[in-house]
Design an enzyme around this catalytic site. Structure first.
Site, mmCIF file in Angstrom:
data_model
loop_
_atom_site.group_PDB
_atom_site.id
_atom_site.type_symbol
_atom_site.label_atom_id
_atom_site.label_comp_id
_atom_site.label_asym_id
_atom_site.label_seq_id
_atom_site.Cartn_x
_atom_site.Cartn_y
_atom_site.Cartn_z
ATOM 1 N N SER A 107 0.837 -1.212 0.000
ATOM 2 C CA SER A 107 0.000 0.000 0.000
ATOM 3 C C SER A 107 0.868 1.256 0.000
ATOM 4 O O SER A 107 1.940 1.274 0.601
ATOM 5 C CB SER A 107 -0.870 -0.031 1.261
ATOM 6 O OG SER A 107 -1.360 1.253 1.562
ATOM 7 N N TYR A 130 -3.681 5.473 -4.790
ATOM 8 C CA TYR A 130 -4.942 6.097 -5.166
ATOM 9 C C TYR A 130 -4.595 7.487 -5.655
ATOM 10 O O TYR A 130 -3.496 7.990 -5.392
ATOM 11 C CB TYR A 130 -5.946 6.102 -4.010
ATOM 12 C CG TYR A 130 -5.474 6.771 -2.756
ATOM 13 C CD1 TYR A 130 -5.777 8.100 -2.509
ATOM 14 C CD2 TYR A 130 -4.724 6.080 -1.814
ATOM 15 C CE1 TYR A 130 -5.329 8.727 -1.359
ATOM 16 C CE2 TYR A 130 -4.267 6.692 -0.656
ATOM 17 C CZ TYR A 130 -4.571 8.015 -0.438
ATOM 18 O OH TYR A 130 -4.126 8.636 0.691
ATOM 19 N N THR A 156 -6.494 2.252 -6.619
ATOM 20 C CA THR A 156 -7.721 2.163 -5.829
ATOM 21 C C THR A 156 -8.689 3.238 -6.307
ATOM 22 O O THR A 156 -8.341 4.413 -6.324
ATOM 23 C CB THR A 156 -7.394 2.357 -4.332
ATOM 24 O OG1 THR A 156 -6.523 1.311 -3.921
ATOM 25 C CG2 THR A 156 -8.645 2.335 -3.477
ATOM 26 N N LYS A 252 -8.916 -1.327 -8.612
ATOM 27 C CA LYS A 252 -9.583 -1.929 -7.447
ATOM 28 C C LYS A 252 -10.704 -1.035 -6.932
ATOM 29 O O LYS A 252 -10.519 0.178 -6.797
ATOM 30 C CB LYS A 252 -8.566 -2.158 -6.332
ATOM 31 C CG LYS A 252 -9.139 -2.685 -5.025
ATOM 32 C CD LYS A 252 -8.018 -3.144 -4.148
ATOM 33 C CE LYS A 252 -8.212 -3.033 -2.676
ATOM 34 N NZ LYS A 252 -8.718 -1.814 -2.127
ATOM 35 N N HIS A 276 -13.992 -2.301 -0.707
ATOM 36 C CA HIS A 276 -12.985 -1.825 0.247
ATOM 37 C C HIS A 276 -13.162 -2.530 1.599
ATOM 38 O O HIS A 276 -13.008 -1.929 2.662
ATOM 39 C CB HIS A 276 -13.099 -0.300 0.412
ATOM 40 C CG HIS A 276 -11.780 0.392 0.603
ATOM 41 N ND1 HIS A 276 -11.152 1.113 -0.388
ATOM 42 C CD2 HIS A 276 -10.957 0.469 1.673
ATOM 43 C CE1 HIS A 276 -10.015 1.616 0.085
ATOM 44 N NE2 HIS A 276 -9.868 1.231 1.326
#
Ligand code: GLV
Length: 378
Positions: A107, A130, A156, A252, A276
């Site tokens: 992440s 993201y 994301t 995602k 999520h």
């Protein structure tokens, strides 16, 4: 040491080993947690067709994800703050995944940086980001992921605004953290966690430290991040990322067939059917209830991955049956990591591997490629 036979056993051990605020950050969901519970409940309510008198002496779980061979159809999902669940959590997760032959996704909001994980592992890993208001930083992260030879970029899509996770403020997990008598006592009863994490080498957002306004403090970086959610993001931004990232692109956070088609048009190599982990739109459907519809809309034009409520090999089999090529574990990974570090993550993967193998055998299926809706009772 308690007997560890399931992911739930690892979850119970994690609950005892790490502070409640950290455990709940992983365990919880948005608002009233309806969608969080639905993810698991809808998977639980499905039933298999038991089949007998089929030769299942050789059940093969090997397949590929994004063109790379994997030992089973599973990957570790990106989870923020993994390094607060266990010291060096991201490095341990990446190592366990590599040793088990499955992908690990780091992440952006990790404690260990891209470069830390790259230096500590020999297998390529995936990197998640993201879209932030600071697109220059997005570009910088893309360049760093490319330099670290990450094998896929996972974007994301469902974090354009942040939903409230009510357990966090209740536990004092706010910016800045609220130190209450209760959480001070809680931390004091977890000395081994405190010693390794609070006094460990890595205690801030590794990817941000030194790159954002020269600051490295977790509080400043958390404040910066909170201001970075960008409510303007749209498909043109995805195309922007696509044009800058030369490798595999995973999108995602798709929960709707129309968005899945847009994702394919924007150049996705895979999409992850995801809500999520029930942490964003409470009231959204469970991921398993929309999987088949989305897989049908994609119609083989890109890979379909799945997350949301995966706690066992049976859950993986159900997702495969409804059209997923592979499943991702976020919460299950964090429970395993918190409970027993790298060995815990390995244990979780091996438990799921055995469960998946036996489940396929008892449904009369010899390989993951042969799994289809026919293994379920409609
Ligand atoms: C971040 O993506 C989170 O769900 O906390």
């Amino acid at each position: 040491m308690p007997m560890i036979l399931s992911v739930e056993d690892l979850r119970q051990l994690a609950r005892r080993r790490i502070p409640r605020a950290i455990f709940d950050y992983a365990d919880g969901g948005a608002y009233d947690e309806h969608t969080l519970r639905r993810n698991a409940a809808d998977l639980d309510s499905m039933t298999f067709r038991q089949r007998v008198m089929v030769d299942v002496s050789n059940v093969s779980l090997a397949t590929s994800l994004l063109g790379a061979p994997v030992s089973m159809p599973l990957a570790i999902a990106p989870t923020g703050l993994a390094g607060l669940f266990h010291a060096d959590g991201e490095i341990l997760g990446a190592r366990a995944a590599a040793a088990c032959g499955i992908p690990f996704c780091l992440s952006t909001m990790s404690i260990c940086s891209i470069e830390d994980v790259r230096a500590a592992t020999s297998q390529p890993f995936w990197f998640q980001q993201y879209l932030m208001k600071d697109r220059g930083f997005n570009q910088e992260l893309i360049d760093r992921a490319a330099a670290a030879q990450c094998s896929a970029l996972m974007l994301t899509l469902d974090l354009q605004v942040l939903a409230d996770r009510r357990r966090d403020p209740r536990n004092g997990l706010t910016i800045p953290p609220r130190l209450t008598l209760r959480n001070a006592f809680d931390v004091a009863t977890k000395p081994s966690w405190a010693l390794k994490v609070l006094f460990g080498k890595r205690r801030t957002f590794g990817n941000l430290a030194g790159h954002i306004g020269g600051s490295s403090g977790i509080r400043t970086l958390a404040e910066w991040t909170a201001a970075q959610f960008d409510a303007t993001v749209n498909w043109r931004d995805v195309e922007w990322v696509r044009s800058r990232w030369p490798g595999k692109l995973i999108l995602k956070g798709v929960l709707d067939a129309e968005d899945a088609r847009s994702g394919v048009a924007a150049g996705a190599d895979a999409i992850v059917v995801s809500n999520h982990g029930g942490r964003q739109l409470d009231g959204a459907p469970s991921t398993i209830s929309v999987l088949q519809e989305i897989a049908t809309a994609i119609d083989g034009r890109c890979e379909v991955l799945f997350d949301g409520g995966i706690r066992s090999g049976q859950d993986i089999a159900k997702a495969l049956a409804l059209g997923a090529r592979g499943a991702l574990i976020g919460k299950s990974f964090l429970y395993a990591l918190s409970a027993l570090g790298e060995a815990g993550v390995t244990k979780a993967i091996e438990i799921m591997r055995n469960e998946l193998r036996v489940t396929l055998a008892l449904t009369g299926t010899s390989s993951v490629g042969a799994v289809g809706p026919h293994i379920l009772r409609s």
